[in-house]
Design an enzyme around this catalytic site. Structure first.
Site, PDB file in Angstrom:
ATOM      1  N   LYS A 158       0.813  -1.468   0.417  1.00 45.82           N
ATOM      2  CA  LYS A 158      -0.218  -0.314  -0.226  1.00 45.82           C
ATOM      3  C   LYS A 158       0.375   0.623   0.166  1.00 45.82           C
ATOM      4  O   LYS A 158       1.627   1.553   0.976  1.00 45.82           O
ATOM      5  CB  LYS A 158      -1.046   0.060   0.990  1.00 45.82           C
ATOM      6  N   GLU A 200       1.604  -3.263  17.149  1.00 43.18           N
ATOM      7  CA  GLU A 200       0.755  -3.798  16.112  1.00 43.18           C
ATOM      8  C   GLU A 200       1.827  -4.965  16.728  1.00 43.18           C
ATOM      9  O   GLU A 200       1.608  -6.046  15.492  1.00 43.18           O
ATOM     10  CB  GLU A 200       1.449  -3.214  14.414  1.00 43.18           C
ATOM     11  N   GLU A 252      -6.625  -6.458  -1.612  1.00 45.70           N
ATOM     12  CA  GLU A 252      -7.598  -6.170  -0.758  1.00 45.70           C
ATOM     13  C   GLU A 252      -9.203  -6.029  -1.209  1.00 45.70           C
ATOM     14  O   GLU A 252     -10.185  -5.895  -0.773  1.00 45.70           O
ATOM     15  CB  GLU A 252      -8.028  -4.037   0.198  1.00 45.70           C
ATOM     16  N   HIS A 268      -8.855   4.356  15.428  1.00 47.55           N
ATOM     17  CA  HIS A 268      -9.065   5.648  14.700  1.00 47.55           C
ATOM     18  C   HIS A 268      -9.985   6.788  15.557  1.00 47.55           C
ATOM     19  O   HIS A 268      -9.364   7.657  15.735  1.00 47.55           O
ATOM     20  CB  HIS A 268      -9.224   5.045  13.641  1.00 47.55           C
TER      21      HIS A 268
HETATM   22  N1  LIG Z   1       1.560   1.651   3.695  1.00 45.70           N
HETATM   23  C1  LIG Z   1       1.135   0.978   5.028  1.00 45.70           C
HETATM   24  O1  LIG Z   1       0.598   0.165   4.293  1.00 45.70           O
HETATM   25  C2  LIG Z   1       0.890   1.355   6.360  1.00 45.70           C
HETATM   26  C3  LIG Z   1       0.523   0.567   6.963  1.00 45.70           C
HETATM   27  C4  LIG Z   1       0.456   1.898   8.260  1.00 45.70           C
HETATM   28  C5  LIG Z   1       0.891   3.028   8.434  1.00 45.70           C
HETATM   29  N2  LIG Z   1       1.311   3.896   7.699  1.00 45.70           N
HETATM   30  C6  LIG Z   1       0.994   5.197   7.330  1.00 45.70           C
HETATM   31  O2  LIG Z   1       2.612   5.181   8.006  1.00 45.70           O
HETATM   32  C7  LIG Z   1       2.857   6.720   8.682  1.00 45.70           C
HETATM   33  C8  LIG Z   1       3.016   6.789   9.801  1.00 45.70           C
HETATM   34  O3  LIG Z   1       4.478   5.881   9.872  1.00 45.70           O
HETATM   35  P1  LIG Z   1       5.562   5.674  11.439  1.00 45.70           P
HETATM   36  O4  LIG Z   1       4.786   5.450  12.529  1.00 45.70           O
HETATM   37  O5  LIG Z   1       6.621   5.336  10.556  1.00 45.70           O
HETATM   38  O6  LIG Z   1       5.910   7.713  11.090  1.00 45.70           O
HETATM   39  P2  LIG Z   1       7.032   8.559  10.497  1.00 45.70           P
HETATM   40  O7  LIG Z   1       7.159   8.355   9.331  1.00 45.70           O
HETATM   41  O8  LIG Z   1       6.422   9.859  10.653  1.00 45.70           O
HETATM   42  O9  LIG Z   1       8.213   8.271  11.495  1.00 45.70           O
HETATM   43  C9  LIG Z   1       7.697   8.821  12.561  1.00 45.70           C
HETATM   44  C10 LIG Z   1       8.643  10.342  13.480  1.00 45.70           C
HETATM   45  O10 LIG Z   1      10.430   9.287  13.413  1.00 45.70           O
HETATM   46  C11 LIG Z   1      11.171   9.863  13.070  1.00 45.70           C
HETATM   47  N3  LIG Z   1      11.947   8.753  12.817  1.00 45.70           N
HETATM   48  C12 LIG Z   1      12.326   7.505  11.675  1.00 45.70           C
HETATM   49  N4  LIG Z   1      13.046   6.906  11.902  1.00 45.70           N
HETATM   50  C13 LIG Z   1      13.882   7.503  12.388  1.00 45.70           C
HETATM   51  C14 LIG Z   1      15.053   7.184  12.943  1.00 45.70           C
HETATM   52  N5  LIG Z   1      15.948   5.935  13.048  1.00 45.70           N
HETATM   53  N6  LIG Z   1      15.462   7.530  14.057  1.00 45.70           N
HETATM   54  C15 LIG Z   1      15.309   8.644  14.721  1.00 45.70           C
HETATM   55  N7  LIG Z   1      13.632   9.489  14.143  1.00 45.70           N
HETATM   56  C16 LIG Z   1      13.323   8.906  12.883  1.00 45.70           C
HETATM   57  C17 LIG Z   1      10.590  10.627  12.010  1.00 45.70           C
HETATM   58  O11 LIG Z   1      11.445  11.981  11.000  1.00 45.70           O
HETATM   59  C18 LIG Z   1       9.116  11.407  12.717  1.00 45.70           C
HETATM   60  O12 LIG Z   1       9.476  12.056  12.841  1.00 45.70           O
HETATM   61  C19 LIG Z   1       1.472   6.881   8.604  1.00 45.70           C
HETATM   62  O13 LIG Z   1       1.665   7.689   7.371  1.00 45.70           O
HETATM   63  C20 LIG Z   1       0.521   5.505   8.453  1.00 45.70           C
HETATM   64  O14 LIG Z   1      -0.584   6.089   7.102  1.00 45.70           O
HETATM   65  C21 LIG Z   1       1.582   2.630   6.402  1.00 45.70           C
HETATM   66 ZN   LIG Z   2      -1.925   0.654  12.100  1.00 46.87          ZN
END
Ligand SMILES: NC(=O)c1ccc[n+]([C@@H]2O[C@H](COP(=O)([O-])OP(=O)(O)OC[C@H]3O[C@@H](n4cnc5c(N)ncnc54)[C@H](O)[C@@H]3O)[C@@H](O)[C@H]2O)c1
Ligand SMILES: [Zn+2]
Ligand SMILES: NC(=O)c1ccc[n+]([C@@H]2O[C@H](COP(=O)([O-])OP(=O)(O)OC[C@H]3O[C@@H](n4cnc5c(N)ncnc54)[C@H](O)[C@@H]3O)[C@@H](O)[C@H]2O)c1
Ligand SMILES: [Zn+2]
Lengths: 377, 377
Positions: A158, A200, A252, A268
């Site tokens: 996705k 998760e 999906e 959510h």
């Molecule tokens: N494609 C999918 O199947 C799927 C599934 C779940 C969530 N998502 C999406 O993922 C996003 C959330 O992902 P996330 O939680 O990784 O958020 P993110 O990518 O925003 O990362 C969270 C924070 O951590 C920081 N960061 C990342 N790696 C780091 C590291 N190694 N060290 C220090 N800081 C670091 C980033 O700069 C950011 O501020 C949402 O947009 C959500 O919609 C997608």
């Molecule tokens: Zn989730």
């Protein structure tokens, strides 16, 4: 499968999607080998475009880029371009998509180019959509740098961006060619963000894998302390669960993929009514799973011991199990607008025992309200 | 297959793509039945979003929209929203994509919504990409209103937009659920644009269908005069050819789809060096096919009679067969940059006889120059 590579232990999970199958390689301290892994998994690689979260550009994206450039041979050099994206959800926008597409073009991208995404879910979703759309689809590699991205967003294909007021509203199903996970990358991640990703991980135990759930009960302390071996195992089993669900329902369409939403309809509504920012996603998922398990117990679908075990494991992972301000009057309308609502009836993924869930349509609103209220303390 | 529908003759061509198969329905004066066709082909239709070229909004898009809205029943009403897009290639942009995605969202679009594209190739490509991307892909219907769109762009699933300086650089393979062609829609199309579309029709005869080529020789006068029966037949055979090629190579991976580029490597160089706007696309394709056939004759790949027959047919369709200003020094560099060039070697689709072409790699540059120069008169 566990194979030694360059002296490090690299375990690998296969995502079974016929011609689009790919592997997820999980290691600790083996990111020096990423360039070699990319070349061996993808074959013809002569132009790589690295898209990195600004927070991990140094040292991770830079070192992967340098290693890729250095791994070219005289006869087949590798050209590497790199750009950074501002951290945070607002980067998943059409404006940023526009900028990146023009950047890819300007760097000479063509059908044989490869995009490498280095960052959390935001970067993976955004860079993946660029890969899906440029030249109607080019190869891409995910290098997830948050625990959430390692166990969830970088697996399953996705990709996408947000519209104002509508998360993930635009995108494509586009599978990566390879996912490269080095747990060392997490060293700079805050403990709160890290723990949020564990929610998760627990989810996969509840929905799909009772044995894994029991292992998590044993390993919770090691996981909270980020012990590499426990972490690699947890990531590997989580990816296996997600890969098998995705393998059965890539786009999906069959409904199978919906089990990944365990706890998420509540989550959510928690995120929306608490005000975005109060809870990290995983924290809301932890509370949401508690509400879902409570609902399942109340409906007589599972034994109360399930909720007890889940509660203890979530607590052992230092995540919240209740929410004092939970307000069913505010949460219900959000849940009714959720995509999981069909014709005004609330639908939930609910556990029947640890390791097994069912989709339940037409759940009584009063039971949902009761479950929310019971989780206030 | 020819089936009578509501007193009109509707012929239908199937595009064989497994679970993504769809039909192209071709008629004259039967657009009153479009709403019924959409409902019967798509099943569950409760929200339709019509995206129309401003030049055909009245009467075509409006009447299809009204018929769709009127065809809903009390138990299952159909909500129809409609927007127009400015005519012309600049509308295939990220800015227009942004506007349309937000429009779809604002009109309440969700995974079950259906997009209907009413216009030429510009609208089909743009609206198709919106359909491919919104909610990671929703259903869409093509109602092509130019001859080029009827025989080419609305069939095959290529959707997309342009980047500054790079045509069709961003997009997706996304198949329509149905293509609805009414030749009456062409009544407002200029003769020049109409004739330009005939070049692609001739192309199918040369690359794939000798019998059809002979029919075109017989029917050229009727086609130039837009006689409905001749036109329906020409569209139907053209769509059959394109459908069978696309069925064998949906995502342009096997190389089979490349035969559709007959004449096009030359045509793109003609369009670029003549200055965009001097030739319509089909006019450049006509001259490009002449250059390709000339090259094939010169390389001893086919009999000179092929070029003679092609020349006469193109002339009978009132399209150009030569270009006095053709300049190999200007055209060659453009052709070398073309995607069809592999490792600096020129590749062409060249005919061996009417109805059959081959991909020829490594063509001698001098022979290419000679073919261009010979077509100056
Ligand atoms: N494609 C999918 O199947 C799927 C599934 C779940 C969530 N998502 C999406 O993922 C996003 C959330 O992902 P996330 O939680 O990784 O958020 P993110 O990518 O925003 O990362 C969270 C924070 O951590 C920081 N960061 C990342 N790696 C780091 C590291 N190694 N060290 C220090 N800081 C670091 C980033 O700069 C950011 O501020 C949402 O947009 C959500 O919609 C997608
Ligand atoms: Zn989730
Ligand atoms: N997707 C594909 O496989 C594919 C194949 C070939 C071409 N294309 C794309 O198609 C586009 C060209 O298509 P086109 O030639 O249809 O151009 P177009 O859509 O720009 O239409 C040409 C002109 O005719 C007008 N028009 C359309 N229908 C009319 C009608 N019935 N009466 C009066 N005016 C009418 C339009 O407003 C426009 O000014 C290009 O963008 C090209 O890249 C796509
Ligand atoms: Zn063409």
């Amino acid at each position: 499968m566990v194979t030694p590579s360059q002296g490090f232990e690299v375990s690998s999970v296969n995502v079974p999607l016929g011609g689009r199958s790919y592997s997820i390689q999980i290691s600790s301290g083996a990111s020096d080998g990423f360039a070699a892994s990319i070349r061996s998994a993808l074959g013809d690689v002569s132009h790589v475009l690295v898209i990195a979260d600004e927070a991990v550009d140094q040292p991770w994206a830079e070192s992967v880029s340098a290693a890729l450039a250095a791994s070219g041979e005289e006869a087949s050099p590798i050209r590497v371009s790199r750009t950074t994206v501002a951290s945070g959800e607002p980067s998943k926008s059409i404006a940023e998509m526009d900028r990146l597409l023009q950047w890819v073009l300007q760097k000479g991208g063509d059908r044989r180019s490869v995009i490498v995404a280095v960052g959390g879910g935001v970067i993976g979703d955004l860079a993946g959509f660029i890969a899906a759309s440029f030249a109607r689809g080019i190869r891409f590699v995910q290098v997830p740098t948050t625990l959430l991205a390692m166990v969830d967003s970088s697996v399953g294909g996705k990709t996408g961006i947000n519209l104002p007021g509508a998360k993930n509203m635009v995108g494509a199903f586009w599978q990566p060619s390879l996912v490269l996970i080095d747990t060392d990358v997490l060293s700079t991640l805050s403990q709160r963000s890290y723990l949020s990703g564990l929610a998760e991980v627990i989810k996969y135990g509840v929905i799909d894998d009772a044995e894994f759930f029991a292992e998590l009960e044993d390993q919770a302390t090691a996981l909270v302390a980020r012990k590499p071996a426990a972490l690699r195992h947890a990531i590997s089993r989580s990816c296996q669960s997600k890969a098998s669900v995705v393998g059965e329902d890539e786009r999906e369409t069959s409904g199978r993929r919906a089990i990944l939403n365990y706890g998420h309809t509540f989550a959510h509504a928690i995120e929306a009514t608490a005000g975005y920012g109060k809870f990290l996603h995983g924290e809301a998922v932890a509370i949401g799973m508690q509400m879902a398990a409570r609902l399942a117990v109340d409906l007589g679908m599972c034994d109360p011991s399930l909720l007890d075990r889940q509660t203890r494991l979530i607590q052992a992972c230092c995540l919240p199990t209740t929410w004092a301000d939970a307000d069913p009057d505010a949460m219900l309308p959000v849940m009714m607008r959720d995509k999981k609502v069909a014709h005004g009836k609330l639908r939930f993924i609910l556990p029947t025992k640890i390791g097994a869930v069912e989709m339940v349509g037409d759940v009584d609103e009063a039971a949902v309200r009761a479950a929310i209220v019971k989780l206030k303390s």
